[in-house]
Write a protein that holds these residues in place. Structure first.
Motif, PDB file in Angstrom:
ATOM      1  N   LEU A  51       0.854  -1.185   0.000  1.00 45.30           N
ATOM      2  CA  LEU A  51       0.000   0.000   0.000  1.00 45.30           C
ATOM      3  C   LEU A  51       0.891   1.236   0.000  1.00 45.30           C
ATOM      4  O   LEU A  51       1.935   1.270   0.665  1.00 45.30           O
ATOM      5  CB  LEU A  51      -0.889  -0.005   1.236  1.00 45.30           C
ATOM      6  N   LEU A  52       0.487   2.241  -0.742  1.00 45.07           N
ATOM      7  CA  LEU A  52       1.272   3.468  -0.886  1.00 45.07           C
ATOM      8  C   LEU A  52       0.470   4.661  -0.379  1.00 45.07           C
ATOM      9  O   LEU A  52      -0.696   4.835  -0.740  1.00 45.07           O
ATOM     10  CB  LEU A  52       1.615   3.678  -2.362  1.00 45.07           C
ATOM     11  N   PHE A  53       1.072   5.456   0.495  1.00 42.75           N
ATOM     12  CA  PHE A  53       0.477   6.706   0.965  1.00 42.75           C
ATOM     13  C   PHE A  53       1.479   7.839   0.745  1.00 42.75           C
ATOM     14  O   PHE A  53       2.661   7.690   1.049  1.00 42.75           O
ATOM     15  CB  PHE A  53       0.144   6.658   2.462  1.00 42.75           C
ATOM     16  N   ASN A  54       0.996   8.974   0.260  1.00 45.21           N
ATOM     17  CA  ASN A  54       1.821  10.162   0.126  1.00 45.21           C
ATOM     18  C   ASN A  54       1.482  11.102   1.281  1.00 45.21           C
ATOM     19  O   ASN A  54       0.366  11.644   1.341  1.00 45.21           O
ATOM     20  CB  ASN A  54       1.556  10.849  -1.221  1.00 45.21           C
ATOM     21  N   LEU A  55       2.412  11.315   2.197  1.00 49.93           N
ATOM     22  CA  LEU A  55       2.140  12.101   3.398  1.00 49.93           C
ATOM     23  C   LEU A  55       1.944  13.585   3.108  1.00 49.93           C
ATOM     24  O   LEU A  55       1.478  14.329   3.979  1.00 49.93           O
ATOM     25  CB  LEU A  55       3.285  11.930   4.405  1.00 49.93           C
ATOM     26  N   THR A  56       2.281  14.014   1.920  1.00 45.67           N
ATOM     27  CA  THR A  56       2.081  15.424   1.576  1.00 45.67           C
ATOM     28  C   THR A  56       0.599  15.753   1.492  1.00 45.67           C
ATOM     29  O   THR A  56       0.202  16.899   1.709  1.00 45.67           O
ATOM     30  CB  THR A  56       2.745  15.743   0.225  1.00 45.67           C
ATOM     31  N   TYR A  57      -0.224  14.742   1.224  1.00 49.98           N
ATOM     32  CA  TYR A  57      -1.639  14.967   0.956  1.00 49.98           C
ATOM     33  C   TYR A  57      -2.533  14.305   2.000  1.00 49.98           C
ATOM     34  O   TYR A  57      -2.166  13.293   2.611  1.00 49.98           O
ATOM     35  CB  TYR A  57      -2.014  14.411  -0.423  1.00 49.98           C
ATOM     36  N   ALA A  58      -3.695  14.899   2.172  1.00 50.05           N
ATOM     37  CA  ALA A  58      -4.797  14.259   2.898  1.00 50.05           C
ATOM     38  C   ALA A  58      -5.869  13.933   1.861  1.00 50.05           C
ATOM     39  O   ALA A  58      -6.055  14.684   0.898  1.00 50.05           O
ATOM     40  CB  ALA A  58      -5.356  15.188   3.964  1.00 50.05           C
ATOM     41  N   PHE A  59      -6.564  12.808   2.052  1.00 52.87           N
ATOM     42  CA  PHE A  59      -7.514  12.390   1.029  1.00 52.87           C
ATOM     43  C   PHE A  59      -8.702  11.669   1.658  1.00 52.87           C
ATOM     44  O   PHE A  59      -8.671  11.235   2.811  1.00 52.87           O
ATOM     45  CB  PHE A  59      -6.832  11.475   0.004  1.00 52.87           C
ATOM     46  N   ASP A  60      -9.751  11.536   0.862  1.00 54.03           N
ATOM     47  CA  ASP A  60     -10.968  10.848   1.278  1.00 54.03           C
ATOM     48  C   ASP A  60     -10.681   9.351   1.438  1.00 54.03           C
ATOM     49  O   ASP A  60     -10.118   8.728   0.540  1.00 54.03           O
ATOM     50  CB  ASP A  60     -12.051  11.061   0.209  1.00 54.03           C
ATOM     51  N   PRO A  61     -11.060   8.736   2.589  1.00 52.36           N
ATOM     52  CA  PRO A  61     -10.835   7.295   2.779  1.00 52.36           C
ATOM     53  C   PRO A  61     -11.479   6.427   1.696  1.00 52.36           C
ATOM     54  O   PRO A  61     -11.091   5.265   1.524  1.00 52.36           O
ATOM     55  CB  PRO A  61     -11.469   7.020   4.146  1.00 52.36           C
ATOM     56  N   LEU A  62     -12.456   6.960   0.964  1.00 52.19           N
ATOM     57  CA  LEU A  62     -13.054   6.208  -0.139  1.00 52.19           C
ATOM     58  C   LEU A  62     -11.977   5.734  -1.115  1.00 52.19           C
ATOM     59  O   LEU A  62     -12.074   4.632  -1.681  1.00 52.19           O
ATOM     60  CB  LEU A  62     -14.075   7.083  -0.877  1.00 52.19           C
ATOM     61  N   LEU A  63     -10.940   6.545  -1.334  1.00 47.64           N
ATOM     62  CA  LEU A  63      -9.897   6.184  -2.287  1.00 47.64           C
ATOM     63  C   LEU A  63      -9.147   4.942  -1.839  1.00 47.64           C
ATOM     64  O   LEU A  63      -8.758   4.107  -2.659  1.00 47.64           O
ATOM     65  CB  LEU A  63      -8.933   7.357  -2.480  1.00 47.64           C
TER      66      LEU A  63
END
Length: 367
Positions: A51-63
């Motif tokens: 799993l990949l997360f970019n800490l620069t961004y916040a996003f909707d958990p739907l994604l």
């Protein structure tokens, strides 16, 4: 720069660094909680994937839900990877399904019954409060009653922020709410309607806060959901019954036959509406209130707790809580008839060979 985490879901790669907190925690912790929550709900990564997360961004958990459903999916924003499920150690931009959300596309969230563009935003001290606001409203159901949708979102947002800063858990909020729900029931039975309304109002707002706090801080729990939904399901008929017995303190008690009709209508009507919703969900795999636009609009006012409380409130303003209860009973009967007709119409459509599709799914396909 990236770092690897080991979670119950599997390997997680965090890209970049970000010291800006969101809902009282670092973004890395929020992402870790999302991964653990997904694992607790039975999700898993495909073999050889991470799993990949970019800490620069916040996003909707739907994604996150969508990338876990389809291995090789990466959501980006203007070419920057945001979240994805990719083969371990590979460049995320070479994944099989790279979807850039900066084009404004909308996605349908079946859990929250709404169609909208998922929130993606760079998380900085300047954008934090806006992101918290958007993630809070992003946790709102698109199809719900008029009070929850229009009256108290802003108040509940303030309370959700306070609860998050105080490190309160959703279950703590639920316990306070349940206590107020029981207090309102007692006050209604004693004919103390205005005091009961105040207690009930706070409970109804907190009933929104605990769910939003759980979604925003990623602290949902199985038992918390059971308690929250169990109380929501059970308490309304008790409110209406004890509202009826409390009329004696106003000298407005209903005649025996009228009281029996009212109680039969509100209790049987409530139960049968829930049965109809359950049948629709079982047979068509979606909520009855998202079938057609009419169903979504009718959900705003259908005979559930919050719209019913509006009826009682208006009647109380005129000093006639008895008329309010009778009106509530008739509105429950009317709502039951509407739902029964819609269920019958759905079965007729299915028998004709046509699919039962939510208008939101159709709108997403046309977007």
């Amino acid at each position: 720069m990236s770092q690897l985490l080991s979670t119950s879901l599997g390997p997680v790669r965090l890209i970049g660094e970000n010291a800006t907190p969101i809902w009282g925690m670092p973004n890395a912790e929020r992402n870790r909680r999302m991964a653990e929550s997904a694992a607790n709900n039975g999700r898993q990564l495909a073999s050889g994937h991470e799993l990949l997360f970019n800490l620069t961004y916040a996003f909707d958990p739907l994604l996150l839900t969508l990338v876990l459903e389809t291995p090789g999916t990466v959501f980006t924003w203007g070419g920057a990877p945001i979240v994805g499920q990719v083969v371990q150690g590979t460049d995320p931009l070479t994944a099989a399904h790279v979807i850039d959300l900066s084009d404004g596309r909308r996605l349908y969230n079946r859990q929250l019954r709404k169609l909208e563009q998922p929130m993606v935003r760079e998380l900085t001290p300047a954008t934090r409060r806006e992101i918290e606001r958007r993630s809070y409203f992003g946790a709102y159901k698109g199809v719900t009653d008029l009070l929850t949708k229009y009256l108290w979102p802003e108040l509940a947002l303030v309370l959700t922020r306070i609860a998050a800063q105080l490190r309160m858990t959703p279950n703590m909020v639920s316990v306070i709410g349940v206590s107020l729900c029981l207090l309102a029931t007692f006050l209604f039975a004693k004919g103390l309607y205005w005091t009961g309304f105040l207690s009930g109002f706070i409970f109804m707002v907190l009933d929104t806060v605990d769910g939003k706090l759980a979604r925003c801080t990623i602290t949902s729990s199985k038992w918390g959901n059971v308690i929250d939904h169990g109380v929501d399901l059970v308490h309304p008929p008790f409110w209406w019954y004890f509202w009826g017995t409390g009329l004696a303190y106003w000298g407005l008690q209903l005649p025996g036959a009228t009281f029996a009709f009212v109680m039969t209508a509100v209790v049987a009507g409530y139960v049968l509406q829930r049965v109809i919703e359950g049948l629709f969900l079982k047979d068509f795999k979606m909520d009855i209130h998202v079938w057609r636009r009419f169903d979504s609009q009718f959900r705003l006012i259908t005979a559930r707790r919050n719209p019913n409380m509006v009826i009682l409130f208006v009647a109380l303003l005129f000093g006639r809580p008895d008329i309010g209860l009778v009106a509530l009973a008739w509105w429950t009967v009317i709502s039951l008839i509407v739902h029964a007709i819609r269920l019958a119409q759905a079965y007729a459509v299915a028998r004709s060979g046509r699919p039962i599709i939510s208008w939101m799914d159709e709108a997403e396909g046309q977007a």
